[in-house]
Design a protein around this motif. Structure first.
Motif, PDB file in Angstrom:
ATOM      1  N   LEU A  96       0.832  -1.205   0.000  1.00 28.76           N
ATOM      2  CA  LEU A  96       0.000   0.000   0.000  1.00 28.76           C
ATOM      3  C   LEU A  96       0.866   1.254   0.000  1.00 28.76           C
ATOM      4  CD1 LEU A  96      -2.829   1.242   0.161  1.00 28.76           C
ATOM      5  CD2 LEU A  96      -2.675   1.069   2.662  1.00 28.76           C
ATOM      6  N   LEU A  97       1.955   1.229   0.749  1.00 31.32           N
ATOM      7  CA  LEU A  97       2.876   2.363   0.766  1.00 31.32           C
ATOM      8  C   LEU A  97       3.483   2.589  -0.615  1.00 31.32           C
ATOM      9  CD1 LEU A  97       4.529   4.530   2.242  1.00 31.32           C
ATOM     10  CD2 LEU A  97       6.172   2.734   2.852  1.00 31.32           C
ATOM     11  N   LEU A  98       3.871   1.505  -1.279  1.00 28.81           N
ATOM     12  CA  LEU A  98       4.449   1.626  -2.618  1.00 28.81           C
ATOM     13  C   LEU A  98       3.419   2.138  -3.624  1.00 28.81           C
ATOM     14  CD1 LEU A  98       6.600  -1.637  -2.755  1.00 28.81           C
ATOM     15  CD2 LEU A  98       7.391   0.710  -2.419  1.00 28.81           C
ATOM     16  N   VAL A  99       2.168   1.711  -3.466  1.00 27.55           N
ATOM     17  CA  VAL A  99       1.103   2.210  -4.345  1.00 27.55           C
ATOM     18  C   VAL A  99       0.933   3.714  -4.163  1.00 27.55           C
ATOM     19  CG1 VAL A  99      -1.382   2.183  -4.775  1.00 27.55           C
ATOM     20  CG2 VAL A  99      -0.143   0.037  -4.528  1.00 27.55           C
ATOM     21  N   ALA A 100       0.931   4.172  -2.904  1.00 25.50           N
ATOM     22  CA  ALA A 100       0.768   5.598  -2.628  1.00 25.50           C
ATOM     23  C   ALA A 100       1.935   6.406  -3.194  1.00 25.50           C
ATOM     24  CB  ALA A 100       0.643   5.822  -1.123  1.00 25.50           C
ATOM     25  N   LEU A 101       3.150   5.896  -3.028  1.00 26.72           N
ATOM     26  CA  LEU A 101       4.322   6.601  -3.550  1.00 26.72           C
ATOM     27  C   LEU A 101       4.299   6.645  -5.075  1.00 26.72           C
ATOM     28  CD1 LEU A 101       7.133   5.197  -1.205  1.00 26.72           C
ATOM     29  CD2 LEU A 101       6.095   7.475  -1.154  1.00 26.72           C
ATOM     30  N   THR A 102       3.918   5.527  -5.690  1.00 34.30           N
ATOM     31  CA  THR A 102       3.853   5.483  -7.151  1.00 34.30           C
ATOM     32  C   THR A 102       2.784   6.425  -7.680  1.00 34.30           C
ATOM     33  OG1 THR A 102       4.540   3.162  -7.104  1.00 34.30           O
ATOM     34  CG2 THR A 102       3.589   3.978  -9.151  1.00 34.30           C
ATOM     35  N   SER A 103       1.643   6.456  -7.009  1.00 31.25           N
ATOM     36  CA  SER A 103       0.550   7.329  -7.439  1.00 31.25           C
ATOM     37  C   SER A 103       0.946   8.796  -7.352  1.00 31.25           C
ATOM     38  CB  SER A 103      -0.687   7.064  -6.584  1.00 31.25           C
ATOM     39  OG  SER A 103      -1.752   7.906  -6.961  1.00 31.25           O
ATOM     40  N   SER A 104       1.605   9.176  -6.264  1.00 29.35           N
ATOM     41  CA  SER A 104       2.002  10.574  -6.106  1.00 29.35           C
ATOM     42  C   SER A 104       3.079  10.964  -7.105  1.00 29.35           C
ATOM     43  CB  SER A 104       2.494  10.824  -4.678  1.00 29.35           C
ATOM     44  OG  SER A 104       3.614  10.006  -4.382  1.00 29.35           O
ATOM     45  N   SER A 105       4.047  10.078  -7.338  1.00 32.55           N
ATOM     46  CA  SER A 105       5.105  10.390  -8.296  1.00 32.55           C
ATOM     47  C   SER A 105       4.575  10.412  -9.721  1.00 32.55           C
ATOM     48  CB  SER A 105       6.244   9.374  -8.178  1.00 32.55           C
ATOM     49  OG  SER A 105       5.789   8.069  -8.471  1.00 32.55           O
ATOM     50  N   SER A 106       3.578   9.577 -10.014  1.00 28.93           N
ATOM     51  CA  SER A 106       2.973   9.591 -11.347  1.00 28.93           C
ATOM     52  C   SER A 106       2.248  10.900 -11.592  1.00 28.93           C
ATOM     53  CB  SER A 106       1.997   8.417 -11.499  1.00 28.93           C
ATOM     54  OG  SER A 106       2.671   7.187 -11.399  1.00 28.93           O
ATOM     55  N   GLY A 107       1.582  11.414 -10.556  1.00 26.91           N
ATOM     56  CA  GLY A 107       0.877  12.681 -10.703  1.00 26.91           C
ATOM     57  C   GLY A 107       1.817  13.823 -11.030  1.00 26.91           C
TER      58      GLY A 107
END
Length: 214
Positions: free
Chosen positions: A178-189
């Motif tokens: 879940l942490l990796l998903v959140a980091l990936t989502s924010s960096s993708s934005g």
């Protein structure tokens, strides 16, 4: 597309991003309490797999959805990173965080080697090249028994540890994912605007912007 049109597209993306922030926070909160409400290990493992594929989807959306580049070799890079981390962890006993960093570096190197010539093609030619690359990687991973153990996969990978804390339960794996998903989502934005600009960037050898889908 004119400069004004490009600015309009960017403004639409920014407006959508603002509206989606609240939705993302609600989904993140729901995901955070999910393993506390569900005790079934199988359901948690399915959620972990879902998180992995969410990360893959976000990166693919950045490449294809926003930059307009058609890539059919996305899963090959996923496999390269996974095997790199697994081999370093099991065969060499490398620390989990170093394994993750090494997986990123090795995958990036393969992406660079493929991307430098392939991105000059663009469009459907890029799709053909990346599809061929994906098939080559698949055949290597299946047939190189001494390195990858072929279709049987790599078994007995040591359980990861973060800052001295060993992740031994499905719930711990879930929160790490879940942490990796959140980091990936924010960096993708952060990268959306740059990626969307690539869709209308002038192609090599031309003076007019070219849509990669055309």
């Amino acid at each position: 597309m004119s400069c004004k049109g490009g600015q309009t597209v960017n403004s639409i993306y920014q407006a959508l991003a603002k509206r989606q922030r609240l939705t993302q926070l609600v989904l993140l909160a729901a995901a955070a309490v999910f393993p506390l409400l569900v005790s079934n290990p199988y359901a948690i493992r399915l959620a972990i797999l879902s998180g992995i594929f969410i990360i893959l989807s976000l990166s693919l959306n950045l490449l294809t959805g926003f930059s307009g580049q058609i890539s059919l070799g996305h899963i090959a890079f996923y496999g390269i990173g996974a095997y790199t981390a697994a081999i370093l962890s099991k065969n060499l006993g490398v620390n989990f965080l170093i394994c993750m960093l090494a997986a990123v570096v090795v995958t990036a190197l393969f992406g660079l080697l493929l991307g430098l010539p392939a991105l000059k093609l663009g469009g459907y030619y890029l799709a053909i090249v990346t599809l061929g690359f994906s098939e080559i990687v698949r055949l290597v991973e299946i047939n190189w028994m001494d390195l990858t153990n072929g279709p049987l996969g790599i078994n007995g990978i040591p359980k990861p540890a973060l800052f001295g804390v060993k992740l031994s339960s499905p719930r711990a794996y879930y929160y790490m994912c879940l942490l990796l998903v959140a980091l990936t989502s924010s960096s993708s934005g952060i990268s959306w605007n740059r990626a969307s600009a690539m869709r209308w960037a002038p192609s090599a050898g031309t003076k007019t912007p070219q849509n990669s889908w055309a």
